[in-house]
Scaffold this motif. Structure first.
Motif, short mmCIF file in Angstrom:
data_model
loop_
_atom_site.label_atom_id
_atom_site.label_comp_id
_atom_site.label_asym_id
_atom_site.label_seq_id
_atom_site.Cartn_x
_atom_site.Cartn_y
_atom_site.Cartn_z
N VAL A 32 0.85 -1.18 0.00
CA VAL A 32 0.00 0.00 0.00
C VAL A 32 0.89 1.23 0.00
CG1 VAL A 32 -0.17 0.07 2.54
CG2 VAL A 32 -1.94 1.16 1.14
N THR A 33 0.45 2.26 -0.72
CA THR A 33 1.17 3.52 -0.81
C THR A 33 0.22 4.66 -0.44
OG1 THR A 33 2.55 2.65 -2.59
CG2 THR A 33 2.48 5.04 -2.33
N TYR A 34 0.73 5.60 0.36
CA TYR A 34 -0.09 6.74 0.76
C TYR A 34 0.74 8.02 0.61
CZ TYR A 34 -2.97 9.92 3.49
OH TYR A 34 -3.75 10.98 3.89
N PRO A 35 0.25 8.99 -0.18
CA PRO A 35 0.99 10.26 -0.34
C PRO A 35 0.76 11.17 0.87
CG PRO A 35 -1.01 10.29 -1.67
CD PRO A 35 -0.95 8.93 -1.03
N ILE A 36 1.79 11.36 1.68
CA ILE A 36 1.67 12.23 2.84
C ILE A 36 1.56 13.68 2.40
CG2 ILE A 36 2.83 12.97 4.95
CD1 ILE A 36 4.24 10.25 4.99
N SER A 37 2.32 14.03 1.37
CA SER A 37 2.27 15.37 0.78
C SER A 37 2.71 15.24 -0.66
CB SER A 37 3.18 16.34 1.55
OG SER A 37 4.54 15.98 1.38
N GLU A 38 2.96 16.37 -1.31
CA GLU A 38 3.37 16.32 -2.72
C GLU A 38 4.70 15.60 -2.89
OE1 GLU A 38 4.27 19.41 -6.44
OE2 GLU A 38 3.41 20.14 -4.56
N SER A 39 5.58 15.70 -1.91
CA SER A 39 6.91 15.12 -2.03
C SER A 39 7.16 13.93 -1.11
CB SER A 39 7.99 16.19 -1.76
OG SER A 39 7.90 17.25 -2.68
N TRP A 40 6.39 13.81 -0.02
CA TRP A 40 6.61 12.73 0.94
C TRP A 40 5.61 11.60 0.70
CZ3 TRP A 40 10.65 12.43 4.23
CH2 TRP A 40 11.37 13.60 4.48
N GLU A 41 6.10 10.36 0.88
CA GLU A 41 5.28 9.19 0.58
C GLU A 41 5.55 8.07 1.60
OE1 GLU A 41 4.31 7.63 -3.65
OE2 GLU A 41 6.02 6.43 -2.95
N PHE A 42 4.46 7.45 2.05
CA PHE A 42 4.57 6.29 2.94
C PHE A 42 4.26 5.02 2.16
CE2 PHE A 42 2.17 3.11 5.38
CZ PHE A 42 3.13 2.75 6.32
N ARG A 43 5.06 3.96 2.38
CA ARG A 43 4.82 2.68 1.73
C ARG A 43 4.97 1.55 2.75
NH1 ARG A 43 8.22 4.90 -2.48
NH2 ARG A 43 9.96 3.52 -1.97
N ALA A 44 4.18 0.50 2.56
CA ALA A 44 4.30 -0.72 3.37
C ALA A 44 4.06 -1.91 2.44
CB ALA A 44 3.30 -0.72 4.51
N THR A 45 4.86 -2.96 2.59
CA THR A 45 4.80 -4.11 1.71
C THR A 45 5.04 -5.39 2.48
OG1 THR A 45 5.76 -2.74 -0.05
CG2 THR A 45 5.65 -5.10 -0.46
N ALA A 46 4.33 -6.44 2.11
CA ALA A 46 4.56 -7.78 2.65
C ALA A 46 4.99 -8.69 1.50
CB ALA A 46 3.29 -8.33 3.30
N HIS A 47 6.03 -9.50 1.73
CA HIS A 47 6.60 -10.37 0.70
C HIS A 47 6.49 -11.82 1.13
CE1 HIS A 47 8.68 -6.75 -0.93
NE2 HIS A 47 8.83 -6.45 0.35
N ALA A 48 6.34 -12.71 0.16
CA ALA A 48 6.37 -14.15 0.42
C ALA A 48 6.80 -14.87 -0.84
CB ALA A 48 5.00 -14.66 0.88
N GLY A 49 7.49 -15.98 -0.68
CA GLY A 49 7.91 -16.73 -1.84
C GLY A 49 8.52 -18.06 -1.45
N SER A 50 8.94 -18.82 -2.45
CA SER A 50 9.49 -20.15 -2.22
C SER A 50 10.99 -20.17 -2.43
CB SER A 50 8.82 -21.16 -3.16
OG SER A 50 9.23 -20.92 -4.50
N ASN A 51 11.64 -21.16 -1.81
CA ASN A 51 13.08 -21.33 -1.92
C ASN A 51 13.45 -22.68 -2.54
OD1 ASN A 51 13.66 -18.88 -0.60
ND2 ASN A 51 13.38 -19.83 1.39
N PHE A 52 12.52 -23.32 -3.22
CA PHE A 52 12.77 -24.65 -3.75
C PHE A 52 13.86 -24.62 -4.82
CE2 PHE A 52 8.14 -24.83 -2.65
CZ PHE A 52 8.30 -25.63 -1.52
N GLY A 53 14.60 -25.69 -4.94
CA GLY A 53 15.60 -25.81 -5.99
C GLY A 53 16.97 -25.40 -5.52
N TYR A 54 17.24 -24.08 -5.51
CA TYR A 54 18.55 -23.62 -5.09
C TYR A 54 18.77 -23.85 -3.61
CZ TYR A 54 16.61 -19.46 -2.85
OH TYR A 54 15.93 -18.63 -2.01
#
Length: 278
Positions: A232-254
């Motif tokens: 999610v991204t939220y513009p605090i002002s014209e120049s300032w920005e807040f972001r939050a992200t959640a990641h997930a994935g697999s490690n199979f193979g390597y």
């Protein structure tokens, strides 16, 4: 700067999402976050911010793979006559140089030149004394981006042009966003295929290395990994920005490599940041 723990975790992340297609003629993740029009010209910008992150996954060091930390991030993009340079974008490549060779209403094709980060060495962990230092690879290839309604599909293929790994990495990514008032939500999901040569260079153990270390000899194999994120991204002002992200994935193979101290079949992580854009 990133803490030493985050550097170690980031190195594992580089291997797990190597050359995942989180980029567009600027950056597909940034395009989704900014809700940019598909026919708009790529944006020139410079961004600096502070971030906090936590994650859990496989670990190449003696740490358990659970990491937290704070850091400063810098990213930017410069575009001129269809040429572009991306620095510190939301990809595993610290620097990408490219040329937008074709663009229509629904399709875009880029020629790309990028570089991986470095691999393991004796400085990564004392366990790797006697292991030959893995160098960065210069990856040359192309990526095709298609727009289907609110969805963006991107596929890419790149080969080590420097000849260090002599490997090839291909990926496919699907993303879209949803605007709710001033909050911009986005989701990304993709697959990354790394061939045996690429994985063997970064995670293999030769007979000569096995003879002088505690590692068993190991030949890297081709791997397919799943990668995803929601944010999610939220513009605090014209120049300032807040972001939050959640990641997930697999490690199979390597993940089968004996170089890993802690093995997990999946990785997860969260991050948040506040950035200022010039």
């Amino acid at each position: 700067m990133q803490s030493s723990h985050i550097k170690k975790l980031s190195f594992v992340a580089i291997l797990s999402v190597a050359f995942s297609s989180l980029t567009h003629s600027a950056d597909i993740a940034r395009e989704l976050r900014s809700n940019a029009d598909k026919n708009s010209a790529p944006e020139n910008f410079l961004e600096i911010g502070v971030n906090a992150r936590a994650g859990i996954g496989s670990s190449l060091t003696e740490e358990d793979g659970k990491e937290t930390g704070f850091g400063i991030h810098v990213s930017g993009s410069y575009n001129w006559n269809n040429f572009f340079i991306d620095v510190g974008m939301e990809t595993s490549e610290p620097l990408s140089i490219g040329y937008n060779a074709y663009k229509s209403e629904n399709w875009s094709f880029d020629l790309m030149l990028g570089a991986t980060g470095g691999g393991i060495s004796k400085d990564t962990d004392d366990r790797f004394i006697g292991i030959t230092k893995r160098q960065s690879s210069t990856m040359l290839g192309g990526r095709l981006t298609g727009y289907f309604g609110q969805n963006i599909l991107q596929v890419s293929i790149k080969h080590d042009a420097r000849g260090r790994s002599k490997g090839t990495v291909a990926s496919a990514l699907l993303g879209r966003n949803w605007q709710v008032n001033d909050w911009n939500f986005h989701g990304l999901a993709g697959l990354t295929l790394a061939d045996a040569k690429f994985n063997d260079y970064y995670l293999g153990v030769s007979d000569a290395e096995a003879a002088i270390t505690d590692f068993e000899a190991y030949d890297g194999k081709a791997s397919v990994s799943f990668n995803s994120s929601v944010g999610v991204t939220y513009p605090i002002s014209e120049s300032w920005e807040f972001r939050a992200t959640a990641h997930a994935g697999s490690n199979f193979g390597y993940n089968d490599s004996p170089l890993f101290s802690k093995k997990r079949d999946f990785y997860t992580g969260i991050s948040s940041s506040i950035s200022y854009e010039f």
